[in-house]
Design a protein around this motif. Structure first.
Motif, PDB file in Angstrom:
ATOM      1  N   ARG A 318       0.857  -1.188   0.000  1.00  9.36           N
ATOM      2  CA  ARG A 318       0.000   0.000   0.000  1.00  9.36           C
ATOM      3  C   ARG A 318       0.892   1.236   0.000  1.00  9.36           C
ATOM      4  O   ARG A 318       2.050   1.163   0.403  1.00  9.36           O
ATOM      5  CB  ARG A 318      -0.883   0.031   1.262  1.00  9.36           C
ATOM      6  CG  ARG A 318      -1.930  -1.059   1.336  1.00  9.36           C
ATOM      7  CD  ARG A 318      -3.027  -0.863   0.320  1.00  9.36           C
ATOM      8  NE  ARG A 318      -4.137  -1.789   0.517  1.00  9.36           N
ATOM      9  CZ  ARG A 318      -4.266  -2.947  -0.110  1.00  9.36           C
ATOM     10  NH1 ARG A 318      -3.353  -3.346  -0.973  1.00  9.36           N
ATOM     11  NH2 ARG A 318      -5.315  -3.708   0.113  1.00  9.36           N
ATOM     12  N   CYS A 385     -10.780  -9.795  -0.761  1.00 10.23           N
ATOM     13  CA  CYS A 385     -11.115 -10.549  -1.971  1.00 10.23           C
ATOM     14  C   CYS A 385     -12.623 -10.730  -2.134  1.00 10.23           C
ATOM     15  O   CYS A 385     -13.319 -11.088  -1.189  1.00 10.23           O
ATOM     16  CB  CYS A 385     -10.447 -11.909  -1.881  1.00 10.23           C
ATOM     17  SG  CYS A 385     -10.834 -12.975  -3.258  1.00 10.23           S
ATOM     18  N   GLY A 387     -13.802 -12.979  -4.276  1.00 11.95           N
ATOM     19  CA  GLY A 387     -14.045 -14.353  -4.747  1.00 11.95           C
ATOM     20  C   GLY A 387     -13.830 -15.425  -3.702  1.00 11.95           C
ATOM     21  O   GLY A 387     -13.763 -16.608  -4.028  1.00 11.95           O
ATOM     22  N   MET A 395     -12.990 -25.243  -4.761  1.00 15.18           N
ATOM     23  CA  MET A 395     -11.892 -26.099  -4.310  1.00 15.18           C
ATOM     24  C   MET A 395     -12.433 -27.300  -3.521  1.00 15.18           C
ATOM     25  O   MET A 395     -11.903 -28.394  -3.614  1.00 15.18           O
ATOM     26  CB  MET A 395     -10.890 -25.275  -3.487  1.00 15.18           C
ATOM     27  CG  MET A 395     -10.190 -24.204  -4.327  1.00 15.18           C
ATOM     28  SD  MET A 395      -8.775 -23.406  -3.538  1.00 15.18           S
ATOM     29  CE  MET A 395      -9.510 -22.458  -2.224  1.00 15.18           C
TER      30      MET A 395
HETATM   31  C1  HEM Z   1      -7.588 -19.065  -3.145  1.00 14.09           C
HETATM   32  C2  HEM Z   1      -8.151 -18.141  -3.875  1.00 14.09           C
HETATM   33  C3  HEM Z   1      -7.935 -16.658  -3.739  1.00 14.09           C
HETATM   34  C4  HEM Z   1      -7.085 -15.924  -2.956  1.00 14.09           C
HETATM   35  C5  HEM Z   1      -6.079 -16.440  -1.937  1.00 14.09           C
HETATM   36  C6  HEM Z   1      -7.324 -14.524  -3.238  1.00 14.09           C
HETATM   37  C7  HEM Z   1      -6.668 -13.471  -2.617  1.00 14.09           C
HETATM   38  C8  HEM Z   1      -6.955 -12.133  -2.829  1.00 14.09           C
HETATM   39  C9  HEM Z   1      -6.333 -11.028  -2.141  1.00 14.09           C
HETATM   40  C10 HEM Z   1      -5.242 -11.155  -1.078  1.00 14.09           C
HETATM   41  C11 HEM Z   1      -6.882  -9.877  -2.598  1.00 14.09           C
HETATM   42  C12 HEM Z   1      -6.594  -8.447  -2.114  1.00 14.09           C
HETATM   43  C13 HEM Z   1      -5.273  -7.878  -2.533  1.00 14.09           C
HETATM   44  C14 HEM Z   1      -5.023  -6.549  -1.854  1.00 14.09           C
HETATM   45  O1  HEM Z   1      -5.629  -6.222  -0.825  1.00 14.09           O
HETATM   46  O2  HEM Z   1      -4.193  -5.780  -2.352  1.00 14.09           O
HETATM   47  C15 HEM Z   1      -7.861 -10.249  -3.597  1.00 14.09           C
HETATM   48  C16 HEM Z   1      -8.647  -9.351  -4.284  1.00 14.09           C
HETATM   49  C17 HEM Z   1      -9.580  -9.712  -5.233  1.00 14.09           C
HETATM   50  N1  HEM Z   1      -9.935 -10.999  -5.596  1.00 14.09           N
HETATM   51 FE1  HEM Z   1      -9.182 -12.713  -4.839  1.00 14.09          FE
HETATM   52  N2  HEM Z   1      -8.297 -14.438  -4.184  1.00 14.09           N
HETATM   53  C18 HEM Z   1      -8.703 -15.704  -4.519  1.00 14.09           C
HETATM   54  C19 HEM Z   1      -9.672 -16.054  -5.436  1.00 14.09           C
HETATM   55  C20 HEM Z   1     -10.443 -15.186  -6.136  1.00 14.09           C
HETATM   56  C21 HEM Z   1     -11.483 -15.563  -7.063  1.00 14.09           C
HETATM   57  C22 HEM Z   1     -11.894 -17.000  -7.366  1.00 14.09           C
HETATM   58  C23 HEM Z   1     -11.996 -14.406  -7.580  1.00 14.09           C
HETATM   59  C24 HEM Z   1     -13.111 -14.223  -8.561  1.00 14.09           C
HETATM   60  C25 HEM Z   1     -13.938 -15.157  -8.955  1.00 14.09           C
HETATM   61  C26 HEM Z   1     -11.286 -13.300  -6.967  1.00 14.09           C
HETATM   62  C27 HEM Z   1     -11.528 -11.969  -7.217  1.00 14.09           C
HETATM   63  C28 HEM Z   1     -10.894 -10.920  -6.576  1.00 14.09           C
HETATM   64  C29 HEM Z   1     -11.194  -9.530  -6.838  1.00 14.09           C
HETATM   65  C30 HEM Z   1     -12.202  -9.009  -7.849  1.00 14.09           C
HETATM   66  C31 HEM Z   1     -10.367  -8.761  -5.996  1.00 14.09           C
HETATM   67  C32 HEM Z   1     -10.291  -7.235  -5.897  1.00 14.09           C
HETATM   68  C33 HEM Z   1     -11.173  -6.726  -4.774  1.00 14.09           C
HETATM   69  C34 HEM Z   1     -11.099  -5.218  -4.600  1.00 14.09           C
HETATM   70  O3  HEM Z   1     -10.014  -4.644  -4.631  1.00 14.09           O
HETATM   71  O4  HEM Z   1     -12.175  -4.629  -4.399  1.00 14.09           O
HETATM   72  N3  HEM Z   1     -10.361 -13.808  -6.103  1.00 14.09           N
HETATM   73  N4  HEM Z   1      -7.893 -11.619  -3.720  1.00 14.09           N
END
Ligand code: HEM
Length: 437
Positions: A318, A385, A387, A395
């Motif tokens: 950040r 996240c 998702g 999973m």
């Molecule tokens: C094991 C699976 C997953 C992990 C560990 C994961 C982890 C993360 C993390 C750590 C962030 C935030 C990053 C930050 O704060 O800078 C994030 C954001 C996001 N993830 Fe995941 N994710 C996973 C699966 C998914 C899936 C399956 C989707 C969609 C179908 C998804 C969609 C998103 C989206 C759209 C964001 C942005 C949210 C925002 O900034 O408003 N993620 N994810």
């Protein structure tokens, strides 16, 4: 007024090279520094843009939740932006807020439940292939298979019937390079740009049809979404959000499943317990439903423990947009802050037998308190996240269905090394020998 606390600097590495994409040496350097300097320290001496590393759950919570409005995405995200455009993961401020509000309803649990059948079909598609490989006595390349599985699922979840049209035309799947090629360099950026045309043609087609897709898919939700002034996403915004969803939604789940299979192959008792939980749920697929899937608490614990040891988003950052005081520490404007779920999740301070694969810890109350504070594979706060629920369902269905069909007979002997890219991957593919149950 609270006295401001002093942040230690580490002089011997006063310019540690930090990006989202660092190497194993930087990781071990960070681990050593954290042991030496504690849970907040300065890692570069640049006056205008100082960088800090934080590893304290209270500080991390303050950064991501309480004080989040003083921060935007930090170093590393520009590279992701080149790949994804200005979608939800990289956007900030009003652009992000508007998009998040428009997209959030797509991820409501009752909507995700409509994709359970797709999750099962994609798992069954793996089994069709694995049966053939097993008959020929071949190993299963789990790393490649998990990428194929997660990519097929996210594309079907986004495009629904249009995915079949795309593939049925006999064309090569234009998205295939994503699962085949793990590099995320400029060549991939170029291929991504070509993808934009494919996505645009699907969007244009949908807009012209002016009818709802027969089955639920993410694209129809995104097409319908309106901001508070009643405006919809433009084509460019939509393409950015769709590409974001593809990459965010498949690499993370594919990586987690890759590590989960590896961990199971080296932990026989845990594999057996997983099988015992899956057997009554997946033997008669007519009885499979959301309640039975959500009752898979041991499988959930296996996944949570895999995400503890191998969080796909293992490092993120950040940047302060205003001067901030983080639990007593003064953080000037333009500072970069780095957080590593990988390091926090393996801290001896918070986790007993920190390097041991022990899914039970997630079912034990005594650990639950710690989980709340020192565990955040999906981040925290408003940027958490979207998702998470989707990925746990996919999973659980994947592992439950396939472990009920196959037993792991052998894994490769050498421990996979880490590839510390944007996502945490195994540096070499993991192959397993399976046999039918
Ligand atoms: C094991 C699976 C997953 C992990 C560990 C994961 C982890 C993360 C993390 C750590 C962030 C935030 C990053 C930050 O704060 O800078 C994030 C954001 C996001 N993830 Fe995941 N994710 C996973 C699966 C998914 C899936 C399956 C989707 C969609 C179908 C998804 C969609 C998103 C989206 C759209 C964001 C942005 C949210 C925002 O900034 O408003 N993620 N994810």
């Amino acid at each position: 007024m609270k006295k401001s606390l002093k942040i230690k600097s580490c002089p011997q590495v006063s310019n540690l090279k930090m990006d989202i994409d660092v190497n194993a040496a930087t990781l071990s350097q960070l681990i050593n520094l954290q042991q030496q300097y504690g849970d907040i320290f300065k890692i570069n001496s640049n006056k205008n843009t100082p960088s800090y590393f934080i590893n304290d759950p209270t500080l991390i919570k303050a950064l991501l939740v309480k004080n989040h409005s003083n921060y935007k995405k930090g170093p590393g995200f520009e590279r992701i932006k080149m790949l994804l455009g200005n979608g939800l993961i990289v956007s900030d401020g009003e652009t992000w807020r508007r998009a998040r509000t428009m997209i959030q309803p797509t991820f409501a649990r009752q909507n995700i439940h409509k994709l359970v059948q797709q999750m099962l079909v994609c798992s069954q598609n793996r089994a069709l292939l694995w049966d053939k490989l097993i008959t020929k006595n071949q190993l299963i390349n789990i790393t490649e298979e998990m990428s194929e599985f997660a990519l097929e699922l996210i594309l079907k979840s986004i495009f629904g019937e249009d995915y079949d049209v795309l593939i049925d035309k006999g064309n090569e799947n234009p998205f295939a390079f994503l699962s085949k090629d793990s590099t995320r360099d400029l060549s991939v950026v170029m291929k991504m740009r070509n993808l934009r045309n494919h996505i645009l043609s699907i969007i244009t087609n949908r807009r012209q049809l002016k009818r709802e897709a027969t089955n639920y898919d993410f694209l129809s939700m995104y097409l319908k979404a309106e901001d508070k002034s009643g405006n919809k996403f433009t084509d460019v915004e939509l393409i950015d959000e769709i590409i974001t969803l593809i990459v965010a939604g498949y690499e993370t789940s594919a990586g987690t499943l890759n590590w989960a299979w590896y961990l199971l192959s080296t932990h026989k008792d845990e594999e057996e317990k997983l099988y015992q939980e899956a057997k009554p749920i997946f033997t008669d697929l007519n009885t499979l439903n959301i309640e039975t899937i959500n009752s898979m608490s041991y499988t959930q614990a296996i996944l949570e423990e895999t995400l503890r040891l191998y969080p796909p988003v293992w490092l993120f950052s950040r940047k302060t947009t205003n001067d901030d005081v983080l639990e007593g520490y003064e953080i000037p404007i333009n500072s970069n802050l780095f957080i590593s779920p990988y390091i926090l999740h393996r801290s001896k301070q918070f986790w007993n037998n920190h390097d041991k694969f022990n899914p039970e810890r997630f079912n034990q109350r005594s650990e639950a308190k710690k989980i709340n504070s020192a565990y955040f594979p999906f981040s925290l706060g408003p940027r958490r996240c979207l998702g998470e629920y989707f990925s746990f369902l996919e999973m659980k269905i994947h592992l439950g269905y396939l472990i009920n069909k196959y037993r792991i007979v052998h894994t490769q002997d050498n421990k996979p090394q880490l590839n510390l890219g944007i996502n945490l991957r195994s540096s070499n593919d993991i192959s397993l020998q399976l046999e039918p149950r």
